[in-house]
Design an enzyme around this catalytic site. Structure first.
Site, PDB file in Angstrom:
ATOM      1  CD1 TRP A   1      -2.552  -1.648   0.018  1.00 27.91           C
ATOM      2  CD2 TRP A   1      -2.577  -1.757   2.248  1.00 27.91           C
ATOM      3  NE1 TRP A   1      -3.469  -2.599   0.373  1.00 27.91           N
ATOM      4  CE2 TRP A   1      -3.502  -2.686   1.738  1.00 27.91           C
ATOM      5  CE3 TRP A   1      -2.436  -1.641   3.624  1.00 27.91           C
ATOM      6  CZ2 TRP A   1      -4.275  -3.494   2.567  1.00 27.91           C
ATOM      7  CZ3 TRP A   1      -3.195  -2.452   4.445  1.00 27.91           C
ATOM      8  CH2 TRP A   1      -4.101  -3.357   3.927  1.00 27.91           C
TER       9      TRP A   1
ATOM     10  CD  GLU B   1      -4.788  -1.073  19.516  1.00 30.83           C
ATOM     11  OE1 GLU B   1      -5.679  -1.839  19.132  1.00 30.83           O
ATOM     12  OE2 GLU B   1      -3.969  -0.541  18.742  1.00 30.83           O
TER      13      GLU B   1
ATOM     14  CD  GLU C   1       1.929  -1.937  15.387  1.00 30.85           C
ATOM     15  OE1 GLU C   1       1.727  -1.579  14.222  1.00 30.85           O
ATOM     16  OE2 GLU C   1       2.808  -2.743  15.718  1.00 30.85           O
TER      17      GLU C   1
END
Length: 713
Positions: free
Chosen positions: A339, A450, A453
């Site tokens: 991406w 968490e 991220e």
């Protein structure tokens, strides 16, 4: 007369323009040797992240890894897995008169695993117009840093054709500062750190080096279907190198071998390329495959993987191939720049970095599969290279442990402790590192970024890892006579467990009348309607309105039992909001509102309207949970679901399409098939391997025994 004069003047202008054009063209032709014009060329970017093949030899003498994507050789890594050195090597085909086409853009693509017991891949590219077919087989040389490609080129109309190799080096993570030169028939590239050499047998009969989009071979060929340029030097830019092969595609002129060598200098790279070529494709292939056969031959196979034996073996090999050969034990998340990460000028992360979380998943799969040696190297690499002086671990790092991103995620601090515990490493040196990591948790927890991220707060999954890490640290402390530390760690773990529900279980949330675990709370009050903004372009939400399947880490790590009431009441909430039944099985989103994925039309993350898709790893995590409820058939079905997400090269993806696959720009994608996310993802392959062994065992194989014993789960 006035009209005639106007026409005459116009004609003279046309003649003048034509003459000027001819003079300019003659100038270009005259200048088509020597140093290429147009420096530095177009900006160097990377290829899409969904790969259909990934390979390297098992030897440490060969520090080359290759990837395959969209009908071509895509990124090649050298001298370590954190350093892409090649963008692509594609082929152009022309009849010299009427058309020019490439294997990447103008053909249908097929990928074959040539040997079920090694990462030996073949691409078959067939011209959409039915004019030619190109078959390419790939291996790396175990004896040196070289990649060989066996090429078979067919003219399907019996018309003589021309085949050109278009090679785009991107040495030392950056293709904008390479220098290209020609030595005889060898195409050379170098930067300040490394070099490559491309040779052919039979040799190229014409070569040129130039700059992307200005003087490269494709720009030359596209203009008149002939190779007119013969530049021998292209200093410092985005260099693309061109070799005209001697093949015509007719039966007597269809086969050649390319050898791509690497080294610190062009002479070393040339020696690698020519040495491998001299050895020969067949002997190199035999040595390459023998290395993988020996690796797999020394490992058992779980009975549950019998129907997916080849995928199981490929998964093990992908995990093993993800270990760096210089910094032994460093396991990258995946060999891709998916991406937006491949479209940022000058950037080449973050998947081919080391994340202790992904490393833990892969190392525990290797332990289950019988490869303890690699897992032992991994935990030692974590302690000796990635752990920071304060005992914490970076969000991710380069192969030598140098931190890349700056976040602190406490599950990534707990994971090395858990890995050491699973390996039974309780020695004094290990204890020194474990103690430092445990102190990092006590100093910084329980609030943390968490595991996805992009949010910080009280996360059930992360707190579960902290609890498990502290309990295992206490066991290692006891083994080293540090009873006071052991008592302190157990007391802290108990406090976290006692507070867990207040922090993360809501009783008045909008998603259910029963209590349920939320994804994360910002303030530690799960019954408060505190708001936060979802990352990746998401909305501002009530913290009670977002859930995540990751809460099952609490069960897998032994903190809570599988029949815990809050666990059981959360499952239907998660399934209603996040589960999608596809033709390939049921998979889950990370959390409702997740934006980490393609747009509705299939454009890459992070364009406007991006939407997170389904993650196959959650099928594995649900399968591990179902084993703890004694539902082995359900767990077996999860294994089958993951297997169905493999692409033609048996690469398992990060994400698959949900019930809203792209429309318009990418027709043909269906729910349950791989997106253009990072593929292969080591975590997905690891989850497949580990679930297979867990099914055989009847329980999650890496569930930490000290945690289960303490909490009776």
């Amino acid at each position: 007369m006035r009209d005639f004069g106007r026409r005459l003047r116009a004609g003279l202008v046309i003649i003048a323009v034509v003459l000027a054009t001819c003079v300019a063209t003659a100038g270009i032709a005259a200048a088509a040797t020597g140093t290429a014009p147009g420096a530095p060329g177009g900006t160097a970017l990377w290829t899409p992240g969904d790969k259909q093949g990934f390979g390297t030899s098992t030897s440490t003498a060969s520090k080359v890894w290759y990837t395959l994507g969209r009908g071509e050789l895509s990124e090649v890594y050298y001298p370590d897995l954190g350093t892409p050195a090649v963008r692509e090597l594609r082929f152009a085909v022309t009849d010299g008169r009427t058309y020019i086409s490439t294997d990447r853009d103008d053909a249908t693509h097929a990928v074959h695993l040539l040997d079920a017991k090694s990462l030996t891949y073949q691409q078959v590219d067939t011209d959409k117009g039915g004019r030619w077919r190109l078959t390419k087989s790939f291996i790396t040389d175990p004896a040196r840093s070289a990649l060989q490609i066996k090429v078979h080129f067919e003219s399907l109309t019996n018309t003589p054709l021309r085949l050109y190799a278009l090679y785009d080096p991107s040495l030392t993570k950056n293709g904008d500062d390479d220098t290209g030169t020609v030595s005889g028939t060898t195409l050379l590239a170098n930067d300040a750190m490394s070099a490559s050499a491309l040779v052919a047998s039979p040799a190229f009969d014409k070569t040129s080096v130039g700059y992307l989009d200005s003087s490269d071979g494709w720009t030359d060929l596209e203009s008149n279907y002939r190779m007119d340029w013969n530049y021998t030097s292209a200093p410092k830019g985005n260099v693309v190198e061109t070799g005209r092969t001697q093949l015509s595609g007719k039966p007597d002129s269809q086969d050649l071998t390319l050898s791509l060598g690497f080294g610190a200098t062009t002479s070393v790279a040339t020696s690698a390329a020519k040495g491998s070529m001299q050895t020969g494709f067949a002997p190199v292939t035999s040595a390459y495959q023998r290395g993988w056969h020996d690796y797999l031959g020394g490992l058992p196979t779980p009975a549950s993987a019998a129907e997916h034996r080849t995928l199981y073996d490929v998964s093990l090999m992908v995990i093993k191939a993800s270990e760096d050969k210089t910094h032994r034990g460093a396991l990258i998340a995946g060999p891709t720049m998916a991406w937006i990460w491949g479209q940022l000028p000058g950037y080449n992360g973050p998947y081919h970095l080391v994340w202790s979380r992904d490393l833990y998943q892969m190392a525990t799969a290797l332990i289950a599969a019988g490869d303890r040696a690699t897992a032992e190297r991994s935990v030692q690499w974590l302690w000796n290279h990635q752990q920071k002086p304060d005992g914490c671990f970076p969000q991710n790092s380069q192969m030598d442990g140098t931190p890349e991103w700056g976040g602190l995620q406490l599950d990534e601090v707990a994971d090395p402790i858990l890995l050491a515990g699973q390996l039974g490493e309780h020695d004094a040196t290990t204890w020194t590192h474990v103690r430092a990591a445990a102190e990092c948790i006590l100093t910084n927890g329980p609030v943390t970024q968490e595991r996805w991220e992009n949010a910080t707060g009280y996360s059930p999954a992360s707190i579960g890892a902290q609890i498990a890490g502290l309990v295992v640290a206490a066991t290692i402390a006891d083994a080293n006579g540090a009873t006071a530390d052991a008592a302190r760690y157990r007391s802290a773990a108990d406090h976290l467990r006692d507070s867990l529900r207040t922090w993360t279980v809501t009783h008045n949330g909008p998603l259910s009348t029963s209590p349920y675990f939320v994804r994360i709370t910002i303030d530690g009050n799960a019954d408060a309607g505190t708001t936060y903004t979802l990352s990746d372009g998401g909305p501002t939400v009530d913290q009670r309105s977002v859930v995540d399947p990751s809460f099952l880490e609490l069960v897998r790590l032994g903190v809570l039992s599988a029949d815990d009431p809050d666990v059981r009441s959360t499952l239907p909430v998660v399934d209603k909001l996040l589960a999608v039944k596809t033709p390939n099985g049921t998979f889950w989103h990370r959390y409702n509102g997740d934006g980490y994925g393609e747009t509705a039309t299939g454009d890459i993350f992070s364009k406007p309207g991006n939407r997170g898709r389904l993650w196959p790893i959650f099928s594995g995590e649900r399968g591990e949970y179902e084993l703890l409820t004694a539902d082995r058939p359900a767990a077996r079905a999860r294994l089958d679901d993951i297997a169905r997400t493999a692409n033609d090269g048996l690469m398992l993806p990060e994400q698959v399409w949900d019930d809203a696959p792209p429309v318009g720009t990418l027709p043909g994608y269906t729910a349950g098939t791989p997106t253009r996310s990072s593929t292969p993802l080591g975590w997905t392959h690891a989850q497949f391997v580990r679930l297979a062994w867990s099914i055989d065992a009847g329980h999650p194989v890496e569930r930490p025994a000290p945690v289960v014993a303490r909490y009776g789960t």
